[in-house]
Design a protein around this motif. Sequence first.
Motif, PDB file in Angstrom:
ATOM      1  N   GLU A   1       0.836  -1.209   0.000  1.00 14.36           N
ATOM      2  CA  GLU A   1       0.000   0.000   0.000  1.00 14.36           C
ATOM      3  C   GLU A   1       0.872   1.261   0.000  1.00 14.36           C
ATOM      4  N   LEU A   2       1.985   1.205   0.718  1.00 14.58           N
ATOM      5  CA  LEU A   2       2.914   2.331   0.747  1.00 14.58           C
ATOM      6  C   LEU A   2       3.507   2.565  -0.649  1.00 14.58           C
ATOM      7  N   ILE A   3       3.948   1.499  -1.289  1.00  6.95           N
ATOM      8  CA  ILE A   3       4.528   1.613  -2.631  1.00  6.95           C
ATOM      9  C   ILE A   3       3.462   2.083  -3.623  1.00  6.95           C
ATOM     10  N   LYS A   4       2.269   1.543  -3.502  1.00  9.78           N
ATOM     11  CA  LYS A   4       1.173   1.993  -4.364  1.00  9.78           C
ATOM     12  C   LYS A   4       0.916   3.484  -4.127  1.00  9.78           C
ATOM     13  N   GLY A   5       0.921   3.896  -2.875  1.00 11.53           N
ATOM     14  CA  GLY A   5       0.734   5.298  -2.539  1.00 11.53           C
ATOM     15  C   GLY A   5       1.811   6.185  -3.143  1.00 11.53           C
ATOM     16  N   LEU A   6       3.054   5.709  -3.127  1.00 15.90           N
ATOM     17  CA  LEU A   6       4.152   6.444  -3.755  1.00 15.90           C
ATOM     18  C   LEU A   6       3.868   6.664  -5.231  1.00 15.90           C
ATOM     19  N   ASN A   7       3.467   5.593  -5.905  1.00 13.74           N
ATOM     20  CA  ASN A   7       3.207   5.682  -7.341  1.00 13.74           C
ATOM     21  C   ASN A   7       2.023   6.592  -7.647  1.00 13.74           C
ATOM     22  N   ILE A   8       0.960   6.467  -6.907  1.00 15.17           N
ATOM     23  CA  ILE A   8      -0.214   7.326  -7.123  1.00 15.17           C
ATOM     24  C   ILE A   8       0.165   8.791  -6.914  1.00 15.17           C
ATOM     25  N   HIS A   9       0.948   9.055  -5.883  1.00 18.09           N
ATOM     26  CA  HIS A   9       1.377  10.422  -5.592  1.00 18.09           C
ATOM     27  C   HIS A   9       2.243  10.979  -6.726  1.00 18.09           C
ATOM     28  N   VAL A  10       3.179  10.189  -7.212  1.00 18.96           N
ATOM     29  CA  VAL A  10       4.073  10.638  -8.277  1.00 18.96           C
ATOM     30  C   VAL A  10       3.284  10.896  -9.560  1.00 18.96           C
ATOM     31  N   ILE A  11       2.389   9.991  -9.885  1.00 19.30           N
ATOM     32  CA  ILE A  11       1.576  10.174 -11.088  1.00 19.30           C
ATOM     33  C   ILE A  11       0.758  11.463 -10.978  1.00 19.30           C
ATOM     34  N   ALA A  12       0.162  11.705  -9.820  1.00 19.28           N
ATOM     35  CA  ALA A  12      -0.622  12.928  -9.618  1.00 19.28           C
ATOM     36  C   ALA A  12       0.267  14.169  -9.733  1.00 19.28           C
ATOM     37  N   CYS A  13       1.464  14.114  -9.165  1.00 20.46           N
ATOM     38  CA  CYS A  13       2.384  15.257  -9.253  1.00 20.46           C
ATOM     39  C   CYS A  13       2.782  15.524 -10.698  1.00 20.46           C
TER      40      CYS A  13
ATOM     41  N   MET B   1      11.240  17.351 -18.791  1.00 17.44           N
ATOM     42  CA  MET B   1      12.558  17.983 -18.677  1.00 17.44           C
ATOM     43  C   MET B   1      12.717  18.651 -17.310  1.00 17.44           C
ATOM     44  N   LYS B   2      11.672  19.315 -16.848  1.00 14.79           N
ATOM     45  CA  LYS B   2      11.747  19.964 -15.536  1.00 14.79           C
ATOM     46  C   LYS B   2      11.870  18.920 -14.431  1.00 14.79           C
ATOM     47  N   ALA B   3      11.090  17.852 -14.527  1.00 12.20           N
ATOM     48  CA  ALA B   3      11.141  16.810 -13.498  1.00 12.20           C
ATOM     49  C   ALA B   3      12.491  16.108 -13.477  1.00 12.20           C
ATOM     50  N   SER B   4      13.036  15.808 -14.655  1.00 12.96           N
ATOM     51  CA  SER B   4      14.301  15.068 -14.697  1.00 12.96           C
ATOM     52  C   SER B   4      15.472  15.918 -14.217  1.00 12.96           C
ATOM     53  N   ALA B   5      15.336  17.240 -14.294  1.00 12.75           N
ATOM     54  CA  ALA B   5      16.405  18.124 -13.832  1.00 12.75           C
ATOM     55  C   ALA B   5      16.224  18.548 -12.380  1.00 12.75           C
ATOM     56  N   ASP B   6      15.101  18.180 -11.777  1.00 13.47           N
ATOM     57  CA  ASP B   6      14.781  18.621 -10.418  1.00 13.47           C
ATOM     58  C   ASP B   6      15.191  17.567  -9.400  1.00 13.47           C
ATOM     59  N   PRO B   7      16.224  17.846  -8.590  1.00 19.51           N
ATOM     60  CA  PRO B   7      16.648  16.856  -7.602  1.00 19.51           C
ATOM     61  C   PRO B   7      15.566  16.553  -6.569  1.00 19.51           C
ATOM     62  N   ASP B   8      14.603  17.453  -6.412  1.00 14.07           N
ATOM     63  CA  ASP B   8      13.519  17.216  -5.466  1.00 14.07           C
ATOM     64  C   ASP B   8      12.472  16.246  -6.016  1.00 14.07           C
ATOM     65  N   PHE B   9      12.573  15.898  -7.292  1.00 15.62           N
ATOM     66  CA  PHE B   9      11.599  14.971  -7.861  1.00 15.62           C
ATOM     67  C   PHE B   9      12.092  13.530  -7.701  1.00 15.62           C
ATOM     68  N   LEU B  10      12.742  13.295  -6.589  1.00 15.17           N
ATOM     69  CA  LEU B  10      13.279  11.992  -6.222  1.00 15.17           C
ATOM     70  C   LEU B  10      12.186  10.930  -6.132  1.00 15.17           C
ATOM     71  N   LEU B  11      10.957  11.347  -5.860  1.00 13.86           N
ATOM     72  CA  LEU B  11       9.857  10.396  -5.709  1.00 13.86           C
ATOM     73  C   LEU B  11       9.648   9.544  -6.949  1.00 13.86           C
ATOM     74  N   VAL B  12       9.858  10.115  -8.141  1.00 15.14           N
ATOM     75  CA  VAL B  12       9.674   9.330  -9.368  1.00 15.14           C
ATOM     76  C   VAL B  12      10.599   8.131  -9.346  1.00 15.14           C
TER      77      VAL B  12
ATOM     78  N   TRP C   1       1.291   2.707 -13.811  1.00 14.63           N
ATOM     79  CA  TRP C   1       2.042   3.455 -14.820  1.00 14.63           C
ATOM     80  C   TRP C   1       1.565   3.088 -16.222  1.00 14.63           C
ATOM     81  N   ALA C   2       1.237   1.829 -16.446  1.00 19.02           N
ATOM     82  CA  ALA C   2       0.730   1.421 -17.763  1.00 19.02           C
ATOM     83  C   ALA C   2      -0.547   2.188 -18.095  1.00 19.02           C
ATOM     84  N   GLU C   3      -1.408   2.362 -17.106  1.00 19.66           N
ATOM     85  CA  GLU C   3      -2.633   3.141 -17.308  1.00 19.66           C
ATOM     86  C   GLU C   3      -2.302   4.604 -17.606  1.00 19.66           C
ATOM     87  N   GLU C   4      -1.306   5.134 -16.933  1.00 17.81           N
ATOM     88  CA  GLU C   4      -0.919   6.526 -17.160  1.00 17.81           C
ATOM     89  C   GLU C   4      -0.328   6.701 -18.561  1.00 17.81           C
ATOM     90  N   TYR C   5       0.477   5.735 -18.976  1.00 21.54           N
ATOM     91  CA  TYR C   5       1.031   5.790 -20.330  1.00 21.54           C
ATOM     92  C   TYR C   5      -0.087   5.741 -21.372  1.00 21.54           C
TER      93      TYR C   5
END
Length: 176
Positions: free
Chosen positions: A48-60, A84-95, A113-117
């Motif tokens: 549930e924690l890992i799922k929560g991480l993914n849901i949060h990242v997708i929403a962000c 590009m902004k996310a990949s350059a942002d060290p704070d986007f560690l959650l992804v 992630w498959a659904e998001e894609y």
Amino acid sequence: MSKREQILNAASQVIASKGANQLTLDAVAAEAGVSKGGLLYHFHNKDELIKGLNIHVIACFRKMIEAELESAIPYSQAYLQATMKASADPDFLLVNSSLIATVSNNAELLNLWAEEYERFHQAWEQEGLSKEKSVVLRTLCDGLWFSSMFQLCPVAEEDHQIVFDYMMKLLREEPS
């Protein structure tokens, strides 16, 4: 920051500093400065924690795309700019941590992630983006994230602009 977000950030820190194999509820609770019971109130188990991480990242990431869309550009260009902004942002560690934890612990959670894609592809189709450009866009953006995530010869920061400019030019070209 909500307690839930605090726990998600702590989980991300545990993964980044100790590795996905050290992701335990005890380690996350300690990192977050909450009791294990407090953590379990928000996430009943590690999946549930890992799922929560993914849901949060997708929403962000969706919010990042939406922010780019406010400048009235096509979805594909907003996706590229957000990536590009996310990949350059060290704070986007959650992804990185959400994907690493998912692959290491419960690959079935990659379905989020498959659904998001699928959403990305539908938006590109609605925009009229050609199949060729959508494949190049996705491959480029994924490559930037994954090379950074796994430290596999990541693209140098000064080269990010070159990559961005080239891809943006391709996206703006009239279809042939």
